[in-house]
Design an enzyme around this catalytic site. Sequence first.
Site, PDB file in Angstrom:
ATOM      1  N   ASP A 157       0.855  -1.187   0.000  1.00  0.00           N
ATOM      2  CA  ASP A 157       0.000   0.000   0.000  1.00  0.00           C
ATOM      3  C   ASP A 157       0.890   1.235   0.000  1.00  0.00           C
ATOM      4  OD1 ASP A 157      -1.342   2.188   2.111  1.00  0.00           O
ATOM      5  OD2 ASP A 157      -2.733   1.396   0.620  1.00  0.00           O
TER       6      ASP A 157
ATOM      7  N   ASP B 216       1.004   5.261   0.727  1.00  0.00           N
ATOM      8  CA  ASP B 216       0.314   6.374   1.385  1.00  0.00           C
ATOM      9  C   ASP B 216       1.127   7.639   1.146  1.00  0.00           C
ATOM     10  OD1 ASP B 216      -1.204   6.789   4.668  1.00  0.00           O
ATOM     11  OD2 ASP B 216      -0.914   8.206   3.059  1.00  0.00           O
TER      12      ASP B 216
ATOM     13  N   GLU C  94       1.196  11.462   0.816  1.00  0.00           N
ATOM     14  CA  GLU C  94       0.428  12.653   1.184  1.00  0.00           C
ATOM     15  C   GLU C  94       1.244  13.920   0.912  1.00  0.00           C
ATOM     16  OE1 GLU C  94      -1.354  12.305   5.106  1.00  0.00           O
ATOM     17  OE2 GLU C  94      -1.431  10.140   4.935  1.00  0.00           O
TER      18      GLU C  94
ATOM     19  N   TYR D 150     -11.704  11.694   6.505  1.00  0.00           N
ATOM     20  CA  TYR D 150     -11.700  12.183   7.880  1.00  0.00           C
ATOM     21  C   TYR D 150     -10.657  13.279   7.981  1.00  0.00           C
ATOM     22  CZ  TYR D 150      -8.447   8.227   7.558  1.00  0.00           C
ATOM     23  OH  TYR D 150      -7.501   7.338   7.124  1.00  0.00           O
TER      24      TYR D 150
END
Length: 609
Positions: free
Chosen positions: A380, A382, A384, A451
């Site tokens: 995965d 991630d 950002e 979120y």
Amino acid sequence: MRFGHRAAAGFATLLLPLAGLVGLADSAHAAAEATSATATYTKTQDWGSGFGGQWTIKNTGTTAISSWTLEWDFPSDTKVTSAWDASVTNSANHWTAKNTWNGNIAPGASVSFGFNGTGSGSPSNCLVNGGSCDGGPTVPGDNPPSAPGAPTASGITDTSVKLSWGAATDDKGIKNYDVLRDGKTVATVTTTSYTDSGLTAGTDYSYTVQARDTAGQTGPVSGSVAVHTTGGTTTPPPPGGKVRMGYFTDWGIYARNYNVKNIVTSGSASKITHINYAFGNVTGGKCAIGDSYADYDKAFTADNSVSGVADTWDQPLRGNFNQLRELKAKYPNIKVIYSFGGWTWSGGFAEAAKNPAAFAQSCYDLVHDPRWSDVFDGIDIDWEYPNACGLTCDSSGPAAFKNLMSALRAKFGKELVTAAVTADGSAGGKIEATDYAGASQYVDWYNVMTYDFFGAWDAKGPTAPHSPLTSYNGIPKDGFTTADAMAKFKAQGVPASKLLIGIGFYGRGWTGVTQDAPGGTATGPAAGTYEQGIEDYHVLKTACPTTGTIAGTAYAHCGSNWWSYDTPATIKSKMAWANSQGLGGAFFWEFSGDTGNGELVSALSSGLS
């Protein structure tokens, strides 16, 4: 993923305030263009507590239209809550939409804008540039066609599918049909069948059909059919169910004392399908171990071990990796994915993007290290955020993320390849900065981080739910909702089945608040166990019980503190919404925020269908 994840301020306003009467087009403008435009309405989605709608304005004349104004009436119980690609206002039950960037419409062309709303009513008394929406000057004329029958799929191969559908009806006759793949027109035909080719093997698609009459009016979109092409290298979600995935953090075994064994004792292990292990580092253009002691060296005692057997000093593998191995032995249905990056380590992706193949090779070698090669089922990413700003700013360009995911897919083959992605659905926001649609062909799914939209990094407030499902009156930033993010991804071309909704097992809060309802002022972040402004659900449920709900998320005002967080009830409502949207499932950040009996995991798992 979550730590330090911040929603940046200053995004462009997407929807003007829904109040006040907007002036109609002047009479000269209306007279010139009233008979040269039509407008049709389609309800695109319905999730029980709300719906999605779309208006399409078409230039049926011979000269270009320079601007447009659309008007309609809704029943008193039906309202627009957010919109995109138009400025929408209202006076009581009368609604008005004006073009923003899309005012120019060439002859024969059309433009659309969408919105989310509440209520069950349908529009009436529609006018476009002062004239009837069906092309008549002021009175109804030719009716638009009906919706065709939902298409059926046959002859599915690696690269093609044959679609057939029931004919639409019209009082003046049907001219042709538009075939839409994932919401975009791919063909216009005069028959009731079409073979779509040039598809990607092992990929999910959604098809609908829309009829056009002899006057050029389009009717409502048909029901949809889901198609998964054969072959390919991607791995679909487990048979018979949606993805139910949770994050396990390597640092959770320290102060939080949350071990892999707790996934079992809480009852959560039997209710999930996947675990993301967070995080591996990204440095020097390569994947690297994040915390070697936690990952593969810490010796677990018998009472903290999944197997109930203590680690020994000389066993080949200890730490969380060995505990995950023991978990998989007890629950062989669970797949474990190694997640790299996160808020703190995403700065390393800029270097990795310079040589995607070398990066993919380094990740493959690490994930498949002989000491733990049986533990992980994929990778995965991630990041950002690609071509945007997180803790650091990236300028790798809109194609960098796609190139990286392509290289990972080529290297990892049929193993799982996933990515955590932004939920910034604002106009000009982070979703638009990257080719997520192009990259989606290489991933099994995206974990959309729905979120941390709002929090006490804005120390003075206004107080707002950190994980709103939909927009609401007074939301601090338009586009910062789950619904807006998912709509943006789907409009870009990402299949709904490759989108997972995200749930935070924690709350965000302010102190110095006197107002119960959202929108109050504050003096700073509320105190938290590990970090100011944030607290686990299992603490908040008793320390600050909920006061109410807003936009699908609970909030609580206790003393001078104000918190927002998800509860079993709000999670179930979000799962119902995810089902209605055809999403691929859900994920959460992270296990240790739940109660000892896993009540949030239970709500998430049971709510998906």
